[in-house]
Design an enzyme around this catalytic site. Structure first.
Site, PDB file in Angstrom:
ATOM      1  N   GLY A  13       0.825  -1.210   0.000  1.00  0.00           N
ATOM      2  CA  GLY A  13       0.000   0.000   0.000  1.00  0.00           C
ATOM      3  C   GLY A  13       0.858   1.259   0.000  1.00  0.00           C
ATOM      4  O   GLY A  13       2.095   1.183  -0.031  1.00  0.00           O
ATOM      5  N   GLN A  14       0.198   2.403   0.042  1.00  0.00           N
ATOM      6  CA  GLN A  14       0.879   3.701  -0.067  1.00  0.00           C
ATOM      7  C   GLN A  14       1.955   3.879   1.009  1.00  0.00           C
ATOM      8  O   GLN A  14       3.048   4.363   0.721  1.00  0.00           O
ATOM      9  CB  GLN A  14      -0.163   4.825   0.035  1.00  0.00           C
ATOM     10  CG  GLN A  14       0.377   6.202  -0.245  1.00  0.00           C
ATOM     11  CD  GLN A  14      -0.623   7.296   0.111  1.00  0.00           C
ATOM     12  OE1 GLN A  14      -1.542   7.072   0.899  1.00  0.00           O
ATOM     13  NE2 GLN A  14      -0.446   8.472  -0.474  1.00  0.00           N
ATOM     14  N   TYR A 141     -14.796   3.183   8.168  1.00  0.00           N
ATOM     15  CA  TYR A 141     -13.337   3.273   8.323  1.00  0.00           C
ATOM     16  C   TYR A 141     -13.003   3.967   9.642  1.00  0.00           C
ATOM     17  O   TYR A 141     -12.195   3.485  10.439  1.00  0.00           O
ATOM     18  CB  TYR A 141     -12.768   4.045   7.136  1.00  0.00           C
ATOM     19  CG  TYR A 141     -11.274   4.263   7.148  1.00  0.00           C
ATOM     20  CD1 TYR A 141     -10.388   3.196   7.114  1.00  0.00           C
ATOM     21  CD2 TYR A 141     -10.757   5.550   7.167  1.00  0.00           C
ATOM     22  CE1 TYR A 141      -9.024   3.406   7.102  1.00  0.00           C
ATOM     23  CE2 TYR A 141      -9.385   5.771   7.146  1.00  0.00           C
ATOM     24  CZ  TYR A 141      -8.521   4.700   7.118  1.00  0.00           C
ATOM     25  OH  TYR A 141      -7.170   4.909   7.109  1.00  0.00           O
ATOM     26  N   LYS A 145     -11.266   2.372  12.921  1.00  0.00           N
ATOM     27  CA  LYS A 145     -10.000   2.911  13.442  1.00  0.00           C
ATOM     28  C   LYS A 145     -10.164   3.340  14.905  1.00  0.00           C
ATOM     29  O   LYS A 145      -9.271   3.125  15.729  1.00  0.00           O
ATOM     30  CB  LYS A 145      -9.526   4.099  12.589  1.00  0.00           C
ATOM     31  CG  LYS A 145      -8.992   3.710  11.213  1.00  0.00           C
ATOM     32  CD  LYS A 145      -7.645   3.015  11.297  1.00  0.00           C
ATOM     33  CE  LYS A 145      -7.040   2.731   9.939  1.00  0.00           C
ATOM     34  NZ  LYS A 145      -5.829   1.904  10.000  1.00  0.00           N
TER      35      LYS A 145
HETATM   36  N1  SER Z   1      -6.302   8.859   3.674  1.00  0.00           N
HETATM   37  C1  SER Z   1      -7.395   8.318   4.433  1.00  0.00           C
HETATM   38  C2  SER Z   1      -8.623   8.271   3.614  1.00  0.00           C
HETATM   39  O1  SER Z   1      -8.837   9.184   2.847  1.00  0.00           O
HETATM   40  C3  SER Z   1      -7.637   9.125   5.659  1.00  0.00           C
HETATM   41  O2  SER Z   1      -6.768   8.727   6.648  1.00  0.00           O
HETATM   42  O3  SER Z   1      -9.399   7.370   3.755  1.00  0.00           O
END
Ligand code: SER
Length: 306
Positions: A13-14, A141, A145
């Site tokens: 991933g990034q 998300y 988290k």
């Molecule tokens: N980069 C993430 C997103 O846009 C945020 O932490 O989901």
């Protein structure tokens, strides 16, 4: 001599690809990268295709390779997560649980896990959001988290697990992001630097905190190497580089001599972005382990290859 043996999940991933570039330069570190996908190009560390939910295979690898440090990066980001929230919870929370359980069982010395500004909700402090505040995230998300931030504190208290965390804003990088609401920034820079027009999925004035990937990697290294007190370890630390709107990014790119046009067609990601803080306070990170960003917007864009 090898001093540290690291396992990385979600390594393609990034964050993972940049982290590997830096960690692989250390002569005293063994790295085993894992990801659900196979790498498209060669990477210069050991790699195995493993789902971060596969407890058995991860356990075998931890034992075989005598892993003593885990970077758990696998996750489904905010925008992709809203397409299938049940899958988002399943992957994000259960892979965290797998990592933590194995880390405790096999006495892994240190774990890194990234949280996100998505933990904040729209009802709280959209400007300069403090490190600690009541949080009501809008996305799965963010919910996942936030749940893992609470679990992190629980496992730290219950098992003395040394798990460390950053609460990341949008990340700019040359490598593609994927599935996030802040991805527009990476996409716009790539398109415009390549001379292509770009249609942005957020409105021009949508302000969000951002950071350049090299600053993230430096922050991860600093955090993982710091001597933190028990109380300090229990934080997922806010960090940010600069605040950004799509319009600011467009105008900076034009100022730097890239003429391609940007159009705006906000979609469902607009509501997600509006639920997040425009800026966040990162004073705890500065005070506890010396965080200070090196990259502003112009410097970040210059670093990013098209
Ligand atoms: N980069 C993430 C997103 O846009 C945020 O932490 O989901």
């Amino acid at each position: 001599m090898i001093k540290q043996r690291i396992l990385i999940t979600g390594a393609l991933g990034q964050l993972g690809v940049s982290l590997i570039r830096v960690l692989s330069k250390r002569s005293d570190t063994y790295i085993l990268a894992t990801d659900i996908n196979a790498p498209k190009e060669e990477i210069d560390v050991d790699f195995e295709c493993v789902n971060a939910l596969d407890t058995n295979r991860l356990e075998e690898l931890i034992v075989q390779q005598k892993i003593d440090c885990i970077y758990h990066l696998a996750a489904i980001l905010s925008a992709k997560g809203e397409k299938n929230p049940f899958q988002s919870w399943h992957v994000n929370v259960n892979s965290f649980q797998v990592t933590v359980e194995l880390a405790i069982k096999h006495k892994v010395q240190r774990v890194f896990w990234p949280s996100s500004i998505a933990v904040y909700g729209e009802d709280k402090n959209p400007i300069n959001a403090p490190q600690q505040v009541d949080m009501n995230p809008l996305t799965m998300y963010g919910v996942s988290k936030l749940a893992c931030e609470k679990l992190m504190i629980y496992y730290h208290q219950k098992f003395n697990l040394d798990i460390r965390s950053l609460r990341l804003p949008g990340v700019l990088s040359s490598d593609p992001a994927g599935g996030g609401t802040t991805d527009y920034a990476v996409e716009m820079v790539q398109a415009v630097k390549n001379g292509k027009d770009y249609t942005c999925f957020l409105a021009p004035q949508t302000e969000l905190p951002m950071i350049y990937i090299d600053d993230v990697v430096i922050a991860i290294e600093q955090l993982m190497e710091s001597n933190l007190s028990n109380q300090e370890r229990a934080h997922s630390y806010n960090i940010m580089g600069f605040s950004l709107t799509p319009a600011m990014l467009e105008s900076q790119l034009h100022k730097m001599g890239y003429p391609a046009e940007v159009h705006y067609a906000p979609d469902y990601r607009q509501q997600i972005a509006e639920s997040w803080p425009r800026t966040i306070q990162d004073q705890f990170a500065r005070d506890h382990w010396g965080w200070a960003p090196q990259f502003d917007l112009e410097k970040s864009i210059k670093q990013m290859t098209p």
